[in-house]
Scaffold this motif. Structure first.
Motif, PDB file in Angstrom:
ATOM      1  N   ASP A 358      17.262  -6.500   8.037  1.00  0.00           N
ATOM      2  CA  ASP A 358      17.238  -6.709   9.481  1.00  0.00           C
ATOM      3  C   ASP A 358      16.931  -5.434  10.253  1.00  0.00           C
ATOM      4  N   ASP A 359      17.209  -4.300   9.651  1.00  0.00           N
ATOM      5  CA  ASP A 359      17.016  -3.056  10.372  1.00  0.00           C
ATOM      6  C   ASP A 359      15.527  -2.690  10.380  1.00  0.00           C
ATOM      7  N   PRO A 360      14.947  -2.574  11.574  1.00  0.00           N
ATOM      8  CA  PRO A 360      13.496  -2.327  11.626  1.00  0.00           C
ATOM      9  C   PRO A 360      13.098  -1.029  10.929  1.00  0.00           C
ATOM     10  N   THR A 361      13.911  -0.008  11.084  1.00  0.00           N
ATOM     11  CA  THR A 361      13.537   1.271  10.479  1.00  0.00           C
ATOM     12  C   THR A 361      13.509   1.156   8.959  1.00  0.00           C
ATOM     13  N   CYS A 362      14.598   0.607   8.426  1.00  0.00           N
ATOM     14  CA  CYS A 362      14.669   0.453   6.975  1.00  0.00           C
ATOM     15  C   CYS A 362      13.531  -0.404   6.459  1.00  0.00           C
ATOM     16  N   LYS A 364      10.604  -1.040   7.777  1.00  0.00           N
ATOM     17  CA  LYS A 364       9.286  -0.407   7.863  1.00  0.00           C
ATOM     18  C   LYS A 364       9.086   0.578   6.724  1.00  0.00           C
ATOM     19  N   ILE A 365      10.122   1.372   6.498  1.00  0.00           N
ATOM     20  CA  ILE A 365       9.985   2.373   5.447  1.00  0.00           C
ATOM     21  C   ILE A 365       9.930   1.715   4.079  1.00  0.00           C
ATOM     22  N   LYS A 368       6.582   0.302   3.557  1.00  0.00           N
ATOM     23  CA  LYS A 368       5.605   1.365   3.315  1.00  0.00           C
ATOM     24  C   LYS A 368       5.722   1.899   1.895  1.00  0.00           C
ATOM     25  N   PRO A 455      20.813   5.577   2.052  1.00  0.00           N
ATOM     26  CA  PRO A 455      19.374   5.584   2.274  1.00  0.00           C
ATOM     27  C   PRO A 455      18.634   5.716   0.950  1.00  0.00           C
ATOM     28  N   PHE A 456      17.636   4.927   0.784  1.00  0.00           N
ATOM     29  CA  PHE A 456      16.954   4.929  -0.497  1.00  0.00           C
ATOM     30  C   PHE A 456      15.805   5.929  -0.496  1.00  0.00           C
TER      31      PHE A 456
END
Lengths: 594, 147
Positions: A358-362, A364-365, A368, A455-456
């Motif tokens: 749900d977290d957009p930052t996570c 997106k990364i 990617k 964080p992965f």
């Protein structure tokens, strides 16, 4: 997979009744278990009321293992049938979590009928089996015994690995602390020196100013506080014997044959060497700055969950259908712009990965990272969306799922449970920062196959993808995978082996001779091998036992980096795989930023 | 337990010098940029800024409404994002908010006094805002220089 007693128990059944059936009967007679397992309402079925409790306490007691899946399998072998839960009659009284089984000859109070409950003969051998029943019976008893022994050995093995892992952590930690202490001691000495010289100057000036004759002592004697500090510092001397023992231990743990988390002796941890620091933290190598203390008890305790705590069956799952991927040979898609590494990575087809986050930052990364590995990615923002997507595209669509845990609308664990109803075998990896041991345990219990800690890192993610989808790798070779799969870290790669190797052997009959003894790893008998080693595990019908070695490394963001070491080390011995080495340079480069 | 971080020096603005940013993590994101172009990381970072501003506003409101649960989940949410970017100070602050929001002390032990938790969240939120402003300034400058 019952235990190996051959002595018949008086009072239950005729001498012909199978050991398993007699045990089953005895178990149901035991009033102590009525809460957990009992006869059905009409006495012609039996009910496991609390699955979990049953697995934990009753199975070990009566069947010497704690593997629900193999218990159910055994039941199936004896032609017991699962009774479907209906809303009428007595079964509705039982909770949703109950299991009910039935056999026409298995009923309360009729022990003699137990003799008629026979193991179903393996199909190809049916005629033979009826001809020589006693031989068949003996073989089955021996089979049970052997499997039980295998399981015991494996459990011991797991225990050993766990203990030595913890020990290794502790030894390394003590050494690190020692080094830090030395450094601090030195810096304190420096400070003391500095302070005493300035102190001396002060006094000197004072005495000049006051025109008092300086006492001879003042010249070289510092303030009493400083002197005391010096005394304190020098009073603590290190125990050199213990130190040597520690160094020796570290050498032992560092030996490549023993472990994947190798600390090369030649490069003992230096305080500022990032590469070594990574090696030193087998759990959370991201270091202090990224926030997870690798030695927090939570994480140390977490280690066991890496191993299949379900014993041999645990590392397995049913192969209800061939892995979707094995059958479909979709054309490679070039919709993404794969980076240079990805071209090397995958075989005929790129993995299709579903990222639920749900977290957009996570997300997106994550997307990617996955794309840069050459994977195709789809994304869902919550569990409900993910589940409806999966039901609409079908079980063969995705090769793997990364699943956030805390999400709006439907959390990751529940989503997994839903997905498991349709897709028993797709690898689902939890992607979360909630990695306390009980939480991790919960993920595995609900059908997840691994954990990627947030964080992965890209390398951590890549390692997990490779582990779970090794059969899609360009240079995937089941034979070498089997060998390399026996290593502690690489063991995770064994996850996909069973389907692969089964497809080639194509039979589920007893074949003990297939048990491989990996020359590369010598003494270690890794759980990663169990899939190949135990014939009893084929056709396991509970997906929940899929906990396997991959999980452990799944949790470590940098497992990729570490895994390159065993790969490199075992290579001269027997591992012809070049892929580890191919990939290590970029990862190492990345790591040196640390 | 980890050694002091080595600073990377190949950036125009030395992001590594800002102790609110963990370059270990953040450089991974920069590496995902195409050469000579910062579109990807720029997008992520600036979207994150927006997300943080919004979250802070909601947190302020939750604080007024004494909505611990809301603060807890927002803390969790922002913790995840900031951790992914390597914004360690913001992440740590959010973790505090998350804990207090769950009626816990920092060590995870239960704290029944909700008023105390709210008070602590107020303090933590203030600190997080400062920490965030710091990394925001550095990052904005970093991307300005790149333009």
């Amino acid at each position: 997979m019952s235990g190996g007693e051959v002595t018949p128990t008086p009072g239950v059944g005729g001498s012909n009744a199978s050991e398993f059936v007699r045990k089953l009967y005895r178990m149901l007679e035991d009033p102590a278990h009525q809460e957990v397992a009992r006869w059905g309402k009409d006495g012609d079925t039996f009910v496991v009321v609390e699955n979990e409790k049953f697995t934990r306490s009753i199975l070990p007691k009566h069947f010497k293992h704690s593997n629900m899946a193999s218990f159910v399998r055994q039941l199936n072998k004896y032609d017991f049938h699962k009774v479907r839960q209906t809303n009428d009659s007595g079964s509705s009284a039982n909770g949703a979590n109950t299991l009910e089984f039935k056999h026409p000859n298995f009923r309360v109070g009729s022990k003699d009928d137990l003799d008629n409950i026979r193991r179903k003969a393996p199909a190809p051998r049916r005629t033979q089996a009826t001809e020589d029943f006693t031989t068949g019976h003996h073989i089955s008893v021996l089979t049970e015994q052997l499997t039980a022994t295998q399981q015991q050995v494996q459990q011991l093995q797991e225990l050993f690995t766990e203990v030595s892992q913890t020990n290794r952590l502790l030894v390394n930690e003590v050494l690190t602390l020692q080094k830090m202490l030395n450094a601090q001691k030195q810096s304190q000495h420096e400070m003391l020196n500095f302070m005493s010289s300035s102190d001396r100057n002060n006094r000197h000036q004072q005495s000049m100013h006051l025109s008092v004759a300086a006492s001879p002592l003042d010249g070289d004697e510092s303030a009493p506080e400083l002197r005391r500090a010096r005394e304190l510092l020098s009073s603590v001397t290190p125990d050199s014997i213990a130190d040597r023992e520690l160094e020796r231990l570290q050498g032992v743990y560092g030996s490549p044959a023993d472990s994947a988390v190798v600390i090369p002796q030649a490069s003992m941890p230096m305080m500022h060497d990032p590469m070594n620091d990574i090696n030193r933290y087998p759990v959370y190598p991201v270091g202090q700055t990224v926030g997870i203390d690798p030695f927090h008890s939570d994480h140390i305790h977490k280690i066991p969950y890496a191993m299949p705590n379900d014993s041999s069956g645990g590392a397995m799952q049913e192969v209800p259908a061939p892995q979707p991927i094995n059958t479909t040979a979709a054309a490679p898609s070039s919709s993404n712009s794969p980076s240079n590494t990805s071209a090397l990575l995958w075989g005929a087809r790129k993995p299709r990965i579903f990222l639920v986050e749900d977290d957009p930052t996570c997300s997106k990364i994550g997307i990617k990272f996955l794309k840069s590995m050459g994977c195709e990615v789809e994304h869902a923002q919550n569990g409900a969306e993910a589940y409806s997507r999966i039901t609409s595209v079908g079980r063969d669509h995705f090769d793997m799922i990364f699943m956030d845990i805390i999400m709006p609308r439907l959390d990751g664990v529940s989503t997994t449970m839903y997905i498991r109803q349709d897709c028993p075998s797709i690898p689902i990896v939890a992607m979360t920062s909630n990695i306390r041991s009980d939480e991790v345990h919960c993920y595995f219990e609900h059908g997840m196959n691994g954990v990627l800690a947030k964080p992965f890192t890209k390398s951590g993610m890549l390692k997990i993808v490779e582990n779970h989808l090794s059969y899609l790798l360009k240079n995937y070779d089941p034979a070498t995978q089997q060998e390399s799969g026996s290593g502690y870290v690489v063991g995770g790669a064994g996850y996909m082996n069973p389907p692969g190797s089964l497809n080639t052997t194509g039979t589920t009959t007893f074949k003990f001779e297939t048990t491989p003894t990996p020359p590369a790893t010598g003494s270690t008998w890794s759980p990663g091998q169990m899939p190949q080693a135990s014939p009893m595990t084929t056709g396991m019908d509970q997906g929940y036992g899929m906990v396997n070695g991959a999980g452990q490394y799944g949790m470590t963001p940098s497992s990729a980096t570490r895994a390159t070491f065993p790969g490199g080390i075992s290579q001269p011995q027997s591992n012809p795989q070049g892929r580890m080495d191919n990939q290590s340079p970029p990862e190492k480069r990345q790591r040196t930023y640390a | 337990m980890s050694p002091p971080e080595e600073k990377t020096t190949d950036e125009t603005v030395d992001l590594g010098a800002c102790d609110g940013i963990d370059m270990n993590t953040f450089s991974q994101i920069l590496e995902m940029d195409e050469p000579g172009d910062h579109e990807f990381s720029y997008g992520i970072v600036f979207d994150f800024f927006d997300q943080v501003e919004e979250t802070f506003e909601t947190m302020d409101k939750n604080l007024e409404d004494k909505d611990l649960l809301g603060l807890y989940s927002l803390g969790h949410f922002l913790k995840g994002s900031s951790a992914t970017l390597g914004l360690v100070k913001v992440r740590d602050g959010c973790e505090k908010i998350q804990r207090y929001g769950k009626n816990e002390n920092l060590d995870g032990s239960p704290e029944k006094d909700s008023e105390l938790c709210l008070k602590r969240i107020g303090e933590a939120l203030k600190a997080v805002k400062t920490d965030f402003a710091e990394v925001e300034t550095v990052l904005r400058k970093y991307y300005n220089d790149k333009e």
